[in-house]
Design a protein around this motif. Structure first.
Motif, PDB file in Angstrom:
ATOM      1  N   ARG A 187      17.969  52.315  53.105  1.00  0.00           N
ATOM      2  CA  ARG A 187      16.942  53.049  52.950  1.00  0.00           C
ATOM      3  C   ARG A 187      15.544  52.436  53.230  1.00  0.00           C
ATOM      4  O   ARG A 187      14.972  53.188  53.787  1.00  0.00           O
ATOM      5  N   ARG A 191      12.939  53.901  56.074  1.00  0.00           N
ATOM      6  CA  ARG A 191      11.418  54.110  55.916  1.00  0.00           C
ATOM      7  C   ARG A 191      10.549  53.278  56.767  1.00  0.00           C
ATOM      8  O   ARG A 191       9.433  53.691  57.268  1.00  0.00           O
ATOM      9  N   TYR A 199       5.748  58.894  56.512  1.00  0.00           N
ATOM     10  CA  TYR A 199       6.629  59.865  56.783  1.00  0.00           C
ATOM     11  C   TYR A 199       7.214  60.132  55.281  1.00  0.00           C
ATOM     12  O   TYR A 199       7.687  59.245  54.733  1.00  0.00           O
ATOM     13  N   SER A 200       7.347  61.488  54.984  1.00  0.00           N
ATOM     14  CA  SER A 200       8.433  61.609  53.744  1.00  0.00           C
ATOM     15  C   SER A 200       8.901  63.174  54.165  1.00  0.00           C
ATOM     16  O   SER A 200       8.367  63.996  54.936  1.00  0.00           O
ATOM     17  N   GLY A 201      10.172  63.177  53.693  1.00  0.00           N
ATOM     18  CA  GLY A 201      10.870  64.442  54.180  1.00  0.00           C
ATOM     19  C   GLY A 201      12.083  64.564  52.886  1.00  0.00           C
ATOM     20  O   GLY A 201      12.469  63.594  52.322  1.00  0.00           O
ATOM     21  N   GLU A 202      12.512  66.031  52.629  1.00  0.00           N
ATOM     22  CA  GLU A 202      13.491  65.973  51.705  1.00  0.00           C
ATOM     23  C   GLU A 202      15.049  65.666  52.022  1.00  0.00           C
ATOM     24  O   GLU A 202      15.659  65.719  50.954  1.00  0.00           O
ATOM     25  N   PHE A 203      15.256  65.245  53.180  1.00  0.00           N
ATOM     26  CA  PHE A 203      16.717  64.949  53.745  1.00  0.00           C
ATOM     27  C   PHE A 203      16.662  63.406  53.557  1.00  0.00           C
ATOM     28  O   PHE A 203      17.742  63.012  54.202  1.00  0.00           O
ATOM     29  N   GLU A 204      15.945  62.676  53.027  1.00  0.00           N
ATOM     30  CA  GLU A 204      16.221  61.203  53.206  1.00  0.00           C
ATOM     31  C   GLU A 204      17.498  60.758  52.656  1.00  0.00           C
ATOM     32  O   GLU A 204      18.300  59.868  53.466  1.00  0.00           O
ATOM     33  N   ASP A 205      18.053  61.162  51.771  1.00  0.00           N
ATOM     34  CA  ASP A 205      19.276  60.882  51.019  1.00  0.00           C
ATOM     35  C   ASP A 205      20.530  61.178  52.312  1.00  0.00           C
ATOM     36  O   ASP A 205      21.560  60.315  52.397  1.00  0.00           O
TER      37      ASP A 205
END
Length: 359
Positions: A187, A191, A199-205
């Motif tokens: 993880r 990043r 950067y940030s996004g809803e699908f990192e998992d």
């Protein structure tokens, strides 16, 4: 275990048995599949086809989109990787899927190591390729160990390949580490290296789950290493993923001599931490920075100018009758297809349209 839903709505998961392997394939069907042109996506190292879903879903319904998991990644069969063939185990596998599905001529999109795979596909069967899109691709001369002109720095490619992998990162992949507790957790690596800072996004998992499908070991990721008399004391062995891109095994510059020259689109981020002219994933860059001791100096072990090498080879491709377009995205890291999926989808659609014969 995890309950993360990794396959998006609108994407189907197929199991395709070929003469080479059982491959997992993601599909976004076209409105009229029988007549549609097909775009085939090939992922990079420590990832899978899951990463392509945002772009696949943004393509117009007139196009069929398929993403293939390479051997030892995603849901595809785990088979050993013979690095002495360069990336041909992967490229042959992808062609076997295309043939099994009777797709005919296809548009190829390759990310990172997958960029090398699709260029090898172009080399081997240029008459079956309608266009090529490269997203942050490995240099046409391989990853590490070459001077600006592509010449190898040592006769054994010292400092290149599996021996350069961080063992703690490999161990955390094998253990299924989903935390951000260490700089070497998947993880945290995502990043810090896969995307641009901030950067940030809803699908990192989902992206982390994709990374964790990587099969580890000497036959797969990262591969094996051998001792070297040259700095930093190791060189690539004949097995495994990272060694496929060692310059003694990998060179796709022959695209400049092809009789068929489909158009090429090269997309890369200006803040790419993995592929660059002095990336910290290159041990020679780390040596120059004093991170790895004993660096013998710029004359012996210069950092690889990956972007300059790619640009030079694509210029030669254009001069030989082909064409290419370079699209450098600001504030973008190594993964334009998840950082700027709309931009990438639009560029791919434009390339597909430009590759069609004139009426």
């Amino acid at each position: 275990m995890t309950d993360v839903r990794t396959v998006f709505d609108g994407i189907a998961e197929l199991s395709v048995r070929t003469e080479r392997l059982v491959a997992n394939v993601l599909e976004r069907e076209a409105e009229t599949a029988a007549e549609a042109e097909t775009v085939v996506f090939v992922h990079g190292n420590c990832s899978s086809s899951l990463f392509f879903q945002p772009v696949m879903l943004r393509l117009p319904v007139q196009l069929r989109a398929l993403a293939v998991d390479l051997r030892g990644f995603g849901g595809s069969e785990t088979l050993p990787v013979d690095a002495t063939r360069g990336v041909r185990d992967f490229s042959d596998d992808v062609w076997s899927v295309i043939d099994a599905l009777e797709l005919g001529r296809v548009h190829l999109v390759g990310w990172s190591m997958g960029g090398g795979v699709v260029l090898q596909q172009l080399l081997d069967r240029s008459d079956s390729v309608a266009s090529v899109t490269l997203i942050s691709p490995v240099s046409p001369y391989g990853f590490g160990g070459t001077a600006a002109d592509g010449s190898r720095l040592t006769d054994d490619d010292a400092g290149v390949g599996a021996g350069a992998a961080n063992p703690d990162f490999v161990a955390r992949l094998a253990d299924g580490d989903r935390t951000d507790d260490a700089p070497t957790s998947p993880r945290t690596v995502f990043r810090s290296s896969y995307v641009a800072p901030g950067y940030s996004g809803e699908f990192e998992d989902v992206w982390v789950e994709s990374m964790l499908t990587t099969v580890t070991g000497a036959e797969n990721y990262p591969g094996d290493a051998v001792e070297s008399p040259n700095w930093p004391g190791m060189a690539p062995g004949p097995r495994g993923v990272l060694n496929t891109m060692a310059p003694k095994y990998f060179d796709v510059t022959g695209i400049v001599d092809l009789p068929q020259t489909p158009p090429i689109l090269w997309i890369h981020g200006t803040r790419d931490a993995i592929v660059g002219d002095e990336t910290f994933f290159d041990l020679n860059t780390l040596g120059k920075a004093g991170v790895v001791p004993g660096w013998p100096g710029e004359d012996v072990a210069p950092p690889q100018p990956m972007l300059a090498q790619t640009r030079a080879v694509l210029e030669r491709y254009a001069n030989a009758g082909g064409s290419y377009r370079e699209l450098a995205l600001p504030d973008c890291g190594h993964s334009a297809h998840i950082e700027y999926p709309d931009t990438v989808a639009e560029a791919v659609v434009e390339l597909v349209a430009s590759s069609r014969p004139s009426a």
